[in-house]
Write an enzyme that holds these catalytic residues in place. Structure first.
Site, short mmCIF file in Angstrom:
data_model
loop_
_atom_site.label_atom_id
_atom_site.label_comp_id
_atom_site.label_asym_id
_atom_site.label_seq_id
_atom_site.Cartn_x
_atom_site.Cartn_y
_atom_site.Cartn_z
N LYS A 77 -34.13 -57.56 -48.94
CA LYS A 77 -33.27 -56.56 -49.37
C LYS A 77 -34.07 -55.28 -49.61
CE LYS A 77 -29.97 -55.99 -53.31
NZ LYS A 77 -29.45 -56.88 -54.51
N ASP A 108 -23.17 -57.73 -63.16
CA ASP A 108 -22.21 -57.64 -62.19
C ASP A 108 -21.87 -59.23 -62.13
OD1 ASP A 108 -20.72 -56.71 -60.00
OD2 ASP A 108 -22.49 -56.78 -58.71
N ASN A 150 -21.95 -63.87 -56.90
CA ASN A 150 -23.39 -63.81 -57.71
C ASN A 150 -23.59 -64.90 -58.49
OD1 ASN A 150 -23.58 -61.43 -56.55
ND2 ASN A 150 -22.92 -60.12 -58.46
N ASP A 155 -28.39 -61.22 -57.45
CA ASP A 155 -28.02 -59.78 -57.48
C ASP A 155 -27.91 -59.23 -58.96
OD1 ASP A 155 -27.45 -59.56 -54.80
OD2 ASP A 155 -25.44 -59.53 -54.85
#
Length: 254
Positions: A39, A181, A186, A199
Site C-alpha cells: 500500500k 471507516d 473492512n 484499512d
C-alpha cells in the site's frame, strides 16, 4: 520504490487492487505460498488519515488487542510512504451481504471488540476536532473526493459550506477506540466467525457513534432500512441521530 520494498517483493508480479476510494494505491503479490499487499500513499497526505505510515503505526499498536494485518515492512522515499502487510484470512462481510446472509450480529461483535479496547494509552487521536482540521487541509489543497453529493442535506452547496456546518455542529464526544471507516469491506470473517479488520488509517480515539453511524449507513444502503433499524434497536441505547448525521456528513468529502 525503496530498496527494502523492492527486495522483499523480488520477482513477484504486482496485481493492482482497485477496490476502495482512498488516494492510496494497493497491489497484491505472492511470495512463496503467502499473499501480501503493498500500500502506497503520496506524501501530500502524510499528515492525514490517508497516510500509510499512520495506518502501519495503528496496526502495530493494535497487535495483540485486535485481529489486524501483520505489518511486514514500511519505508518512505521519493515523496511516497509504503507499507507491506501479510494477507488476513476470511472473506469480507460484503460478500455475505451479496449472498443474502445476515450480518447484523457480526457488525455488533465488531463494535464490541473495537470499543472494548482501552484507550488509556492510545496515542492516536481521531476525534472530531482532529478530523475537521484534516478536512480543512484537504479542502484547502483541493484533495477532497470530488464525487460528493449534498442532496440529502439542504442548505449545502460547496465543500466550504459543509466544513462550516460541521464546525458549527461539532458534538460532545464519548471517546472509545474507533475503526474510523467501519464497513462491510473492512471487516473479514472466517468460517468459525472470527473477525479481522483492515484499512485502519483512521483508527484512534473518537466518539462511539462514529462507527455506529457508518454501520447503520452501510446496512441502510446495502441491505434495507429495516436491517439498519434492527441494528440500532439491538444496541440497547437511545439513538443519537444528531451524531449519526454529523459523522455521515464528515465522511462525504473523504
Amino acid at each position: 520504490m525503496p530498496h527494502t520494498i523492492r527486495r522483499f517483493i523480488g520477482d513477484a508480479v504486482l496485481q493492482r487492487d482497485r477496490i476502495g476510494e482512498s488516494p492510496c494505491r494497493v497491489h497484491s503479490f505472492e511470495r512463496g505460498n503467502e499473499l501480501y499487499f503493498l500500500k502506497t500513499s503520496p506524501s501530500v497526505y502524510a499528515n492525514t488519515t490517508y497516510s500509510v505510515q499512520r495506518e502501519a503505526s495503528v496496526m502495530q499498536w493494535l497487535s495483540g488487542k485486535l485481529n489486524v494485518p501483520e505489518v511486514v515492512l514500511t519505508a518512505q522515499e521519493d515523496g511516497h510512504e509504503h507499507m507491506i502487510t501479510r494477507a488476513i484470512p476470511g472473506v469480507p462481510l460484503s460478500s455475505l451481504i451479496e449472498a443474502g446472509r445476515p450480518v447484523t450480529t457480526l457488525f455488533h461483535e465488531a463494535l464490541r471488540q473495537l470499543q472494548s479496547i482501552s484507550i488509556a494509552s492510545c496515542p492516536f487521536d481521531a476525534s472530531a476536532a482532529i478530523r475537521l482540521r484534516e478536512l480543512a487541509y484537504l479542502v484547502g489543497n483541493e484533495l477532497i473526493d470530488e464525487d460528493y453529493d449534498f442532496c440529502a442535506w439542504p442548505g449545502l452547496a460547496t465543500p466550504q459550506d459543509l466544513l462550516a456546518r460541521l464546525k458549527a455542529t461539532m458534538p460532545d464526544e464519548d471517546l472509545v477506540f474507533s475503526h474510523g471507516d467501519l464497513g462491510d469491506s473492512n471487516i473479514f470473517v472466517t468460517n468459525n466467525d472470527e473477525l479481522y479488520f483492515i484499512d485502519l488509517g483512521r483508527g484512534g480515539k473518537a466518539d462511539r457513534w462514529l462507527d455506529i453511524a457508518f454501520v447503520h449507513r452501510n446496512l441502510r444502503e446495502d441491505v434495507s432500512d429495516n436491517a439498519a433499524a434492527q441494528f440500532l434497536a439491538a444496541l440497547g441505547v437511545q439513538d443519537a441521530t444528531t451524531k449519526r448525521l454529523f459523522f455521515e456528513q464528515l465522511d462525504e468529502l473523504f
